[in-house]
Design an enzyme around this catalytic site. Structure first.
Site, PDB file in Angstrom:
ATOM      1  N   ASN A  12       0.746  -1.186  -0.156  1.00  0.00           N
ATOM      2  CA  ASN A  12      -0.034  -0.120  -0.043  1.00  0.00           C
ATOM      3  C   ASN A  12       0.833   1.364  -0.011  1.00  0.00           C
ATOM      4  O   ASN A  12       0.494   2.242   0.602  1.00  0.00           O
ATOM      5  CB  ASN A  12      -1.138  -0.035   1.206  1.00  0.00           C
ATOM      6  CG  ASN A  12      -2.234   1.105   1.220  1.00  0.00           C
ATOM      7  OD1 ASN A  12      -2.461   1.575   1.995  1.00  0.00           O
ATOM      8  ND2 ASN A  12      -2.553   1.571  -0.024  1.00  0.00           N
ATOM      9  N   ARG A  15       1.221   0.936  -6.026  1.00  0.00           N
ATOM     10  CA  ARG A  15      -0.012   0.928  -6.772  1.00  0.00           C
ATOM     11  C   ARG A  15      -1.175   1.036  -6.211  1.00  0.00           C
ATOM     12  O   ARG A  15      -1.927   1.966  -7.012  1.00  0.00           O
ATOM     13  CB  ARG A  15       0.308  -0.755  -7.255  1.00  0.00           C
ATOM     14  CG  ARG A  15       1.582  -1.028  -8.157  1.00  0.00           C
ATOM     15  CD  ARG A  15       1.612  -2.415  -8.134  1.00  0.00           C
ATOM     16  NE  ARG A  15       1.611  -3.326  -7.209  1.00  0.00           N
ATOM     17  CZ  ARG A  15       1.653  -4.696  -7.119  1.00  0.00           C
ATOM     18  NH1 ARG A  15       1.297  -5.116  -8.057  1.00  0.00           N
ATOM     19  NH2 ARG A  15       1.712  -4.988  -5.817  1.00  0.00           N
ATOM     20  N   ASP A 120       4.762  -4.262  -9.840  1.00  0.00           N
ATOM     21  CA  ASP A 120       5.059  -3.363  -8.562  1.00  0.00           C
ATOM     22  C   ASP A 120       6.229  -2.544  -8.970  1.00  0.00           C
ATOM     23  O   ASP A 120       7.438  -3.016  -9.190  1.00  0.00           O
ATOM     24  CB  ASP A 120       5.251  -4.210  -7.573  1.00  0.00           C
ATOM     25  CG  ASP A 120       5.493  -3.567  -6.347  1.00  0.00           C
ATOM     26  OD1 ASP A 120       5.725  -2.356  -6.165  1.00  0.00           O
ATOM     27  OD2 ASP A 120       5.226  -4.432  -5.283  1.00  0.00           O
TER      28      ASP A 120
END
Length: 150
Positions: A12, A15, A120
């Site tokens: 968190n 993305r 990511d």
């Protein structure tokens, strides 16, 4: 009450907060009232702001992540109308964390992108590329919301 969407990635900090911010801006531009949040499947960044290079890339594209803080997915998140994962691993984790909740991949909303996940950028270092894919997914998601398909 507004339709609610939770965006989820691993920590968190890249993305999912970017998806939250992008969808917030694009929904406002379209006049769509949504309740948005983001979370991670892991807890190691809880309380921290998004990752600096992601904040910078988002700011360059016109999105502000500065007020967002990381948190981990919790049981109460099963109350969101839609839970959106950034990749298949996140989706698998969410299925264990939120049993019975349907979880969609964000890239499902951008089938023309050819991507099956939002990579990511914490690991790939391609923050601008991840943001471009997030924008494409956000447009498709909002099209689906407007069409009543989610």
């Amino acid at each position: 009450m507004a339709y609610s969407i939770l965006f989820v990635c691993l920590g968190n900090i890249c993305r999912s907060p970017s998806a939250e911010a992008v969808v917030r801006v694009k929904a406002a531009q379209r006049g769509i009232n949504l309740t948005l949040d983001s979370a991670g499947t892991g807890d190691w960044h809880a309380g921290e702001p998004p990752y600096g290079p992601m904040i910078k890339a988002a700011r360059s594209a016109g999105y502000d992540l500065s007020d967002l803080r990381a948190r981990q997915v919790r049981a109460a998140d099963s109350g969101f109308d839609l839970v959106v994962a950034m990749d298949a691993d996140n989706r698998a984790d969410l299925r264990e964390m939120l049993p019975g909740v349907e979880v969609r991949l964000f890239t499902d909303f951008a089938p023309d992108s050819g991507a099956d996940a939002v990579p990511d950028p914490y690991f790939t270092r391609d923050f601008a590329g991840a943001l471009r894919l997030i924008e494409a997914c956000a447009d498709g998601l909002l099209d689906a919301v407007e069409a009543g398909q989610v």
